[in-house]
Scaffold this active site. Structure first.
Site, PDB file in Angstrom:
ATOM      1  N   GLY B  30       0.212  -8.832  -4.708  1.00  0.00           N
ATOM      2  CA  GLY B  30      -0.825  -8.101  -3.983  1.00  0.00           C
ATOM      3  C   GLY B  30      -0.739  -6.630  -4.326  1.00  0.00           C
ATOM      4  O   GLY B  30       0.052  -6.236  -5.175  1.00  0.00           O
ATOM      5  N   THR B  31      -1.543  -5.850  -3.654  1.00  0.00           N
ATOM      6  CA  THR B  31      -1.518  -4.424  -3.945  1.00  0.00           C
ATOM      7  C   THR B  31      -0.176  -3.816  -3.564  1.00  0.00           C
ATOM      8  O   THR B  31       0.272  -2.848  -4.155  1.00  0.00           O
ATOM      9  CB  THR B  31      -2.619  -3.689  -3.152  1.00  0.00           C
ATOM     10  OG1 THR B  31      -2.552  -4.140  -1.803  1.00  0.00           O
ATOM     11  CG2 THR B  31      -3.986  -3.970  -3.719  1.00  0.00           C
ATOM     12  N   LEU B  34       5.056  -7.702  -5.136  1.00  0.00           N
ATOM     13  CA  LEU B  34       5.198  -9.090  -5.547  1.00  0.00           C
ATOM     14  C   LEU B  34       6.010  -9.876  -4.526  1.00  0.00           C
ATOM     15  O   LEU B  34       6.813  -9.306  -3.796  1.00  0.00           O
ATOM     16  CB  LEU B  34       5.940  -9.162  -6.888  1.00  0.00           C
ATOM     17  CG  LEU B  34       5.334  -8.393  -8.060  1.00  0.00           C
ATOM     18  CD1 LEU B  34       6.336  -8.297  -9.195  1.00  0.00           C
ATOM     19  CD2 LEU B  34       4.062  -9.085  -8.525  1.00  0.00           C
ATOM     20  N   ASP B 150      -5.337  -7.148   9.907  1.00  0.00           N
ATOM     21  CA  ASP B 150      -5.672  -7.798   8.638  1.00  0.00           C
ATOM     22  C   ASP B 150      -5.490  -9.300   8.732  1.00  0.00           C
ATOM     23  O   ASP B 150      -4.960  -9.933   7.825  1.00  0.00           O
ATOM     24  CB  ASP B 150      -4.824  -7.204   7.515  1.00  0.00           C
ATOM     25  CG  ASP B 150      -5.387  -7.535   6.134  1.00  0.00           C
ATOM     26  OD1 ASP B 150      -6.586  -7.883   6.051  1.00  0.00           O
ATOM     27  OD2 ASP B 150      -4.628  -7.479   5.156  1.00  0.00           O
TER      28      ASP B 150
END
Lengths: 327, 466
Positions: B30-31, B34, B150
């Site tokens: 993801g941003t 890892l 989120d």
């Protein structure tokens, strides 16, 4: 925020006065031993993350044998130096106009850090700035290290180099509870209590302001490591009330207390508040003049060679900056 | 927490903490960084997900996302929230590794499996149990003043085979916030929530928002569990500085109708409604009816609960605590602890696939970023796993879950005594002298280089300020 009752702050970072003393003594003893053994107390973080005492130069070792070994700081001197830098934390935070919550968080980080380490192992100037930096991150008020460094004319790399050390020494327990918020709660309780005198918002406002100033003082004592934030704020409010003489603090305390603990009296709270009062009474605000000799002593403990070399290279300023690293 | 033992084995760059794991491979990206799957050597039955945070992009120290996630997870414990087992530090690049107990499944994969593979809906028991546990975890978070911000199917994990089989874990707290007395409006911290699950008040530019944004997301997830399709699948306009997403609002209005000031009095105060730059007020919508979309009768308690989660006015939206009391959870089938296995015999049990593992990315390759030969000891021997697939790329963000700490993991011990260790040595941090293994020389040099940041104090007169 998360509940103070289940917090790491309450579970792990409130101590007895004895335990606190022991910790300071222990850190001091360890650094002293290192000084005897290695001739220096400065700790370095190696690339692999391990810590080691700085390797003294061979001539320093030789010097050490010639009775010129640097003298270790006494615990009282460490304490004075910490007090000096704790005041600086408030100074720097004021200069940046950071909210008081950040100031308090940075101070608590700083205090907790020096429960694990002696100032002889990690220079408090570096740790002070790193604590402010970390507090800004944790409190959602991110300021880049560069910005912070620039604002106070310090090399920001030092902040970044110490960041992980600080986070790790804090055990990543980064959510801390400051007394400012409970104070706000008590002020609004006062407002609602219908106390005729307290009813004047002007009066209440100035009461609040002076109580905040009292909390500022409390934050520089050991009290935040000894008492929960609610008690700290009550102690501050009591002092503020004494100053203003317009509000009956005892009556207010009883009304607040009986609401939460109808079965208990307020005597325990009074014991805490008296103890906090005592700590404020003993609060020192050393000037840089006061700590000058300690700082000099500290420098030679941290790195005996720097002293020698800076003498030798007095006029070669270009090199001196690299010699001064780590103070 | 924190890894008390940050010492190095000294054998060329492999940190000692890594020795306790056999790393199987990468399971997510993801941003933030890892995620790797690993087994604990001392207990091979135990799987761990190791989340590696990238350094913050601007070279500004430890990733704030990592700090936020760690500091929140340190304060919370709940059976329906992932639990942080350990934090490891890589000092060479100042990156953090968070170790969680591994959760084999997540709602994204479960929904996809039903939609694309078995082509049948998720059974009612499983949906209800997942929803109940999700709400249970969320109610805990909200009562602790934490907004997740989120929530989406890939962040809702479900434990695989084992003690906690079928238990839901809310994961990924990188965007989570404590919402008591925020120092600045939450919205200023960057736009949050994948747009499909983003609450309308956020889309319309609300500055101060509440835990109700999480409940909107739960509503979207509930509908997706029912229909196997995202409820509001808007086209995201990337790179806009504000949270306004016209297409997303359009999708919502098409299903739920236009919000009105009557139903949502504070609507008129929201910046993007007020300014109406995109003429959202002027559009007309033929209210499709939520019940048509989710194929539920308006009289069905499941529908009633869903509609209450998708209430426009955040102040009227049902809370997690209220939702747990809803009639839906009191009727058969009752929700259970193992969401994957219905208690009634004869119910069909779906075998969900295990997570694909990419063994081509070596965790060690990501650990040492120093321009020097990385250690010879690679992770061979740990590559063989039963579910290993080579070279699978995994584009979507991968969460991971975690349960109780296993004995034998020296987790949290750095700080476990509140003072981190008695003894002469704080936190048991080894203080050996002259560790200098050969490979370090170059790194030592780099550290001494002023450009690298270890050195270069300003001349003394400046330090006088302090």
């Amino acid at each position: 925020m998360a509940d103070f009752r289940t917090s790491t702050h309450r579970a792990k970072w409130i101590f007895t006065p004895q335990a606190l003393k022991e910790k300071y003594k222990e850190a001091n003893k360890r650094a002293k031993q290192a000084l005897e053994k290695y001739g220096a107390t400065r700790m370095e973080v190696d690339v692999d993350g391990s810590f080691s005492y700085a390797e003294p130069q061979s001539d320093a070792k030789a010097n050490a044998d010639k009775h010129s070994r640097p003298k270790a700081l006494k615990t009282e001197e460490e304490q004075l130096l910490r007090a000096f830098y704790e005041f600086k934390i408030q100074d720097v935070c004021d200069a940046f106009k950071f909210p008081r919550k950040i100031q308090a968080t940075a101070l608590i980080y700083f205090k907790r850090f020096y429960l694990q380490w002696s100032v002889m192992e990690h220079h408090p100037k570096n740790i002070m700035l790193t604590c402010i930096y970390a507090a800004c991150k944790a409190e959602e008020n991110h300021v880049s290290a560069e910005e912070l460094g620039k604002g106070i004319e310090q090399d920001h790399h030092m902040i970044l180099d110490n960041e992980m050390l600080v986070l790790q020494s804090l055990g990543f327990d980064l959510i801390v509870y400051a007394p400012y918020r409970p104070l706000e709660g008590f002020i609004s309780d006062l407002q609602e209590s219908g106390d005729a005198k307290a009813g004047h918002s002007e009066e209440l406002k100035s009461l609040h302001e002076s109580a905040k100033a009292e909390v500022d003082k409390i934050m520089r004592t050991d009290a935040p490591l000894l008492f929960p934030p609610g008690q700290l704020s009550l102690a501050a409010l009591r002092r503020s009330c004494e100053l203003h003489k317009t509000i009956d603090f005892e009556r207010f305390l009883k009304s607040v207390h009986s609401r939460q603990h109808p079965a208990h009296g307020t005597s325990e709270l009074n014991v805490s508040m008296n103890a906090i009062d005592g700590l404020i009474g003993k609060l020192e605000t050393p000037t840089s003049k006061d700590v000058k000799h300690i700082d000099r002593k500290l420098k030679s403990c941290l790195d005996p060679t720097s002293h020698e070399k800076s003498k030798k290279r007095k006029h070669r300023s270009k090199e001196s900056s690299s010699e001064m690293h780590d103070m | 927490m924190g890894d008390g033992r940050v010492s190095n084995s000294g054998s060329g760059g492999k940190p000692e903490w890594l020795e306790q794991y056999d790393v199987i491979g990468k399971i997510g990206e993801g941003t933030y960084g890892l995620v790797f799957l690993a087994k604990i050597k001392s207990n091979r039955s135990k799987s761990i997900a190791i989340k590696k945070f990238k350094q913050s992009k601007d070279g500004d120290g430890v990733s704030p996302t990592a700090i936020r996630e760690i500091m929140l997870l340190r304060e919370i414990t709940h059976e329906n929230v992932v639990k942080l087992a350990n934090v490891h530090i890589n000092h060479t690049d100042m990156s953090l590794y968070l170790a969680f107990d591994y959760a084999e499944h997540d709602l994204y994969e479960i929904i996809r499996h039903h939609r694309d593979k078995v082509n049948q809906s998720i059974n009612q028991y499983t949906i209800k149990s997942i929803l109940w546990q999700l709400l249970n975890g969320l109610s805990y978070l909200h009562s602790n003043w934490i907004i997740h911000r989120d929530l989406k199917p890939s962040n809702i994990l479900v434990m695989g085979d084992g003690e906690e089989h079928g238990v839901v874990k809310i994961a990924d707290f990188g965007l989570a916030r404590i919402y008591q007395a925020p120092l600045k409006p939450l919205a200023e911290n960057g736009v949050v929530v994948t747009i499909w699950y983003r609450a309308p008040e956020l889309l319309l530019g609300a500055k101060h928002y509440t835990s109700a944004v999480d409940m909107w997301a739960v509503g979207c997830i509930f509908a997706e569990l029912l229909t196997l399709k995202p409820l509001f699948q808007g086209q995201e306009v990337k790179g806009t500085p504000n949270p306004f997403q016209l297409d997303q609002l359009d999708r919502i209005f098409k299903v739920l109708g236009h919000p009105t000031q009557e139903k949502w009095p504070t609507l008129v105060n929201l910046p993007h409604w007020q300014s109406d730059l995109q003429h959202i007020q002027g559009r007309t919508y033929n209210n499709a009816g939520l019940y048509n979309v989710v194929h539920l009768s308006p009289k069905n308690p499941a529908y009633d609960l869903l509609a209450k989660m998708l209430e426009y006015d955040p102040r009227k939206r049902i809370t997690a605590a209220q939702a747990l009391e809803h009639e839906y959870f009191r009727m058969e089938p009752l929700p259970g602890c193992n969401a994957l296995i219905p208690p009634q015999p004869g119910e069909k049990v779906v075998n969900y696939p295990t997570r694909p593992v990419d063994t081509s990315t070596d965790i060690e390759g990501t650990i040492s970023l120093q321009p020097q030969p990385v250690s010879s000891g690679n992770m061979s021997g740990s590559m063989a796993g039963p579910h290993v697939m080579q070279n699978r790329s995994m584009p979507r963000p991968m969460p991971m879950g975690m349960q109780r700490m296993q004995p034998g993991i020296p987790a949290y011990n750095l700080a476990s005594q509140g003072g981190m260790g008695g003894g002469v040595n704080p936190g048991g941090i080894p203080m050996q002298r002259g560790v200098a293994a050969q490979g370090h020389q170059q790194q030592q040099m780099r550290r001494k280089d002023p450009g690298m940041g270890m050195t270069g104090y300003p001349p003394q007169q400046k330090s006088k300020r302090f």
